[in-house]
Design a protein around this motif. Sequence first.
Motif, PDB file in Angstrom:
ATOM      1  N   THR A 158      41.912  -5.090  53.450  1.00 22.92           N
ATOM      2  CA  THR A 158      41.405  -6.247  54.772  1.00 22.92           C
ATOM      3  C   THR A 158      39.946  -6.053  54.809  1.00 22.92           C
ATOM      4  OG1 THR A 158      41.564  -4.868  56.392  1.00 22.92           O
ATOM      5  CG2 THR A 158      43.552  -6.175  55.917  1.00 22.92           C
ATOM      6  N   PRO A 159      39.274  -6.939  55.068  1.00 24.99           N
ATOM      7  CA  PRO A 159      37.740  -6.847  55.188  1.00 24.99           C
ATOM      8  C   PRO A 159      37.374  -5.593  56.202  1.00 24.99           C
ATOM      9  CG  PRO A 159      38.218  -9.235  55.146  1.00 24.99           C
ATOM     10  CD  PRO A 159      39.482  -8.442  55.014  1.00 24.99           C
ATOM     11  N   LYS A 160      38.218  -5.638  57.258  1.00 29.90           N
ATOM     12  CA  LYS A 160      38.047  -4.424  58.285  1.00 29.90           C
ATOM     13  C   LYS A 160      38.089  -3.213  57.548  1.00 29.90           C
ATOM     14  CE  LYS A 160      39.746  -2.832  62.547  1.00 29.90           C
ATOM     15  NZ  LYS A 160      40.860  -2.771  63.567  1.00 29.90           N
ATOM     16  N   THR A 161      39.088  -2.822  56.799  1.00 34.48           N
ATOM     17  CA  THR A 161      39.149  -1.699  56.086  1.00 34.48           C
ATOM     18  C   THR A 161      37.886  -1.315  55.061  1.00 34.48           C
ATOM     19  OG1 THR A 161      41.460  -1.661  55.927  1.00 34.48           O
ATOM     20  CG2 THR A 161      40.632  -0.282  54.652  1.00 34.48           C
ATOM     21  N   PHE A 162      37.576  -2.609  54.510  1.00 33.28           N
ATOM     22  CA  PHE A 162      36.150  -2.473  53.461  1.00 33.28           C
ATOM     23  C   PHE A 162      35.198  -1.983  54.414  1.00 33.28           C
ATOM     24  CE2 PHE A 162      32.954  -4.476  50.890  1.00 33.28           C
ATOM     25  CZ  PHE A 162      33.250  -3.775  49.867  1.00 33.28           C
ATOM     26  N   ASN A 163      34.798  -2.623  55.398  1.00 36.33           N
ATOM     27  CA  ASN A 163      33.797  -2.360  56.200  1.00 36.33           C
ATOM     28  C   ASN A 163      33.739  -1.002  56.873  1.00 36.33           C
ATOM     29  OD1 ASN A 163      32.079  -4.693  56.610  1.00 36.33           O
ATOM     30  ND2 ASN A 163      34.116  -5.634  57.318  1.00 36.33           N
ATOM     31  N   LYS A 164      34.885  -0.483  57.030  1.00 35.43           N
ATOM     32  CA  LYS A 164      35.003   1.040  57.327  1.00 35.43           C
ATOM     33  C   LYS A 164      34.511   1.980  56.211  1.00 35.43           C
ATOM     34  CE  LYS A 164      36.994   0.604  61.558  1.00 35.43           C
ATOM     35  NZ  LYS A 164      36.304   1.499  62.797  1.00 35.43           N
ATOM     36  N   ILE A 165      34.657   1.790  55.101  1.00 35.18           N
ATOM     37  CA  ILE A 165      34.131   2.702  54.063  1.00 35.18           C
ATOM     38  C   ILE A 165      32.554   2.675  54.168  1.00 35.18           C
ATOM     39  CG2 ILE A 165      33.823   2.834  51.555  1.00 35.18           C
ATOM     40  CD1 ILE A 165      36.510   1.527  51.209  1.00 35.18           C
ATOM     41  N   PHE A 166      32.013   1.598  54.580  1.00 42.06           N
ATOM     42  CA  PHE A 166      30.426   1.782  54.809  1.00 42.06           C
ATOM     43  C   PHE A 166      30.106   2.460  56.073  1.00 42.06           C
ATOM     44  CE2 PHE A 166      31.034  -1.587  51.429  1.00 42.06           C
ATOM     45  CZ  PHE A 166      30.110  -1.415  50.715  1.00 42.06           C
ATOM     46  N   GLU A 167      30.907   1.922  57.190  1.00 37.34           N
ATOM     47  CA  GLU A 167      30.746   2.701  58.261  1.00 37.34           C
ATOM     48  C   GLU A 167      30.834   4.141  58.405  1.00 37.34           C
ATOM     49  OE1 GLU A 167      32.464   2.876  62.857  1.00 37.34           O
ATOM     50  OE2 GLU A 167      32.574   0.796  61.727  1.00 37.34           O
ATOM     51  N   ARG A 168      31.905   4.760  57.645  1.00 38.32           N
ATOM     52  CA  ARG A 168      32.150   6.085  57.514  1.00 38.32           C
ATOM     53  C   ARG A 168      30.909   6.785  56.685  1.00 38.32           C
ATOM     54  NH1 ARG A 168      37.393   5.130  56.700  1.00 38.32           N
ATOM     55  NH2 ARG A 168      37.307   5.030  54.446  1.00 38.32           N
ATOM     56  N   ALA A 169      30.366   6.104  55.646  1.00 43.38           N
ATOM     57  CA  ALA A 169      29.285   6.478  54.996  1.00 43.38           C
ATOM     58  C   ALA A 169      27.960   6.808  55.507  1.00 43.38           C
ATOM     59  CB  ALA A 169      29.027   5.602  53.632  1.00 43.38           C
ATOM     60  N   TYR A 170      27.760   5.635  56.376  1.00 43.38           N
ATOM     61  CA  TYR A 170      26.486   5.699  57.288  1.00 43.38           C
ATOM     62  C   TYR A 170      26.655   7.041  58.204  1.00 43.38           C
ATOM     63  CZ  TYR A 170      23.104   4.175  60.534  1.00 43.38           C
ATOM     64  OH  TYR A 170      21.805   4.111  61.580  1.00 43.38           O
ATOM     65  N   GLY A 171      27.969   7.291  58.885  1.00 44.86           N
ATOM     66  CA  GLY A 171      28.073   8.477  59.654  1.00 44.86           C
ATOM     67  C   GLY A 171      27.761   9.856  58.828  1.00 44.86           C
TER      68      GLY A 171
END
Length: 408
Positions: A298-311
């Motif tokens: 899902t787009p939500k899961t895809f966005n989480k990949i980028f959010e985790r990387a930012y963290g």
Amino acid sequence: MLPVKSTTNLSQSTIEALEKRLTPYFADRKKYKRFNIELEDLSQEIDLSHPLAEKAIENLKMFDLSRDSLRANSIIALNSVIRSWVSFNRMFNEKSLPCDPLMTIAYYMHLDSEGKKLNTIKQHQAQISKIHKVAGLPNPNDHAEVMSFIRTLQDTMAETDDPRAIPDQAYPLRHTDLKALSAIYSKSDKVDDIRDMAVLSLAYATMLREEEVCELRIKRMELLDDGGIKITRNISKTENTDLRPKYINASFAAPIMKYFNLRTNNDLDRLNAIGDEFFVVGLTPRSTSLRNPSTAITPKTFNKIFERAYGLLHPEFVELKQNLSKQSVKDSVNKKELGNTYPYWTGHSARVGCIVDAYEKRVELNLTDKDLMDMGDWRDMQMVNKYIRRFSKVANGPSATLQDHLEF
């Protein structure tokens, strides 16, 4: 079901025979996401006293059949606007099709009073125009008073420094960020880290849109002799013919190859056997293995990949999220709650970061305007300028460039 027109010359028996014959066709369509989304029913929202009412109903049925080549996300966005707009008209016992120009202005005033951003109001305007066009009804947005209201709204927001006038833009994931992440991820053999770095590298190198990466299948990815990868495409958001392949060089392909080895147990010859599987797949609850390779994330899961990387590069961001989550007694917090302190990455960030990097190096790399447009599958430089205006140092104009080279 066939969208039978009242003007058809076909007999009822022929129509029934056609529908029976085409049953497998309609069943097969369900495998496409765009046809799995139910379009909002507007048949009860049409003013039947209007001379074009019957024709409008038929046109909407035809639109439901073809979906006008709209992608799934576009249909979801259209449905969202329809629900909001119809609900507003129903409050005053008014029909939504065709929408009266005064009611249209009142609806935009309603959105403004709710604090909607200017771009959001314009998106509602565009969707309302689309539905009227599809139905073959007069478009209220073409009315002089409606156009005047939108211009006045835009000017008022600008004059009052209303932050709602500033378009949202994903915070860019730059090349320097990618290198920093690679230094961290390359030392890890954890499944989620291997997958995430592969996704980040591919998203940056190809500038594919979020939905395009989510729907990318392995069979579209060809391993090249030089260690690179070639991605063939048959459709994008703006084009569906003569799409250029996307190339990933050996350097950017390295994390992807590591991910492919994970997917094939170090037997890359098996890639053909799993060609129908999606490139980006989900993880088990503890992120120890991959799962559901035949289902797009899902787009939500895809966005989480980028959010985790930012963290990873901003541990204070992770700490802030955890503290806010405890305070609000929720599992997660949204961007509004985080404020502007940490504009973390989303699924669109690699696309933004890559075009900003390319624009800043366009002279050094001898990149033309057409090259920049081709990178993002854009049709004009206006879209390039929208992406770079807030983040590129060299997008500040020739005056700023001159000042940087002069002493004062």
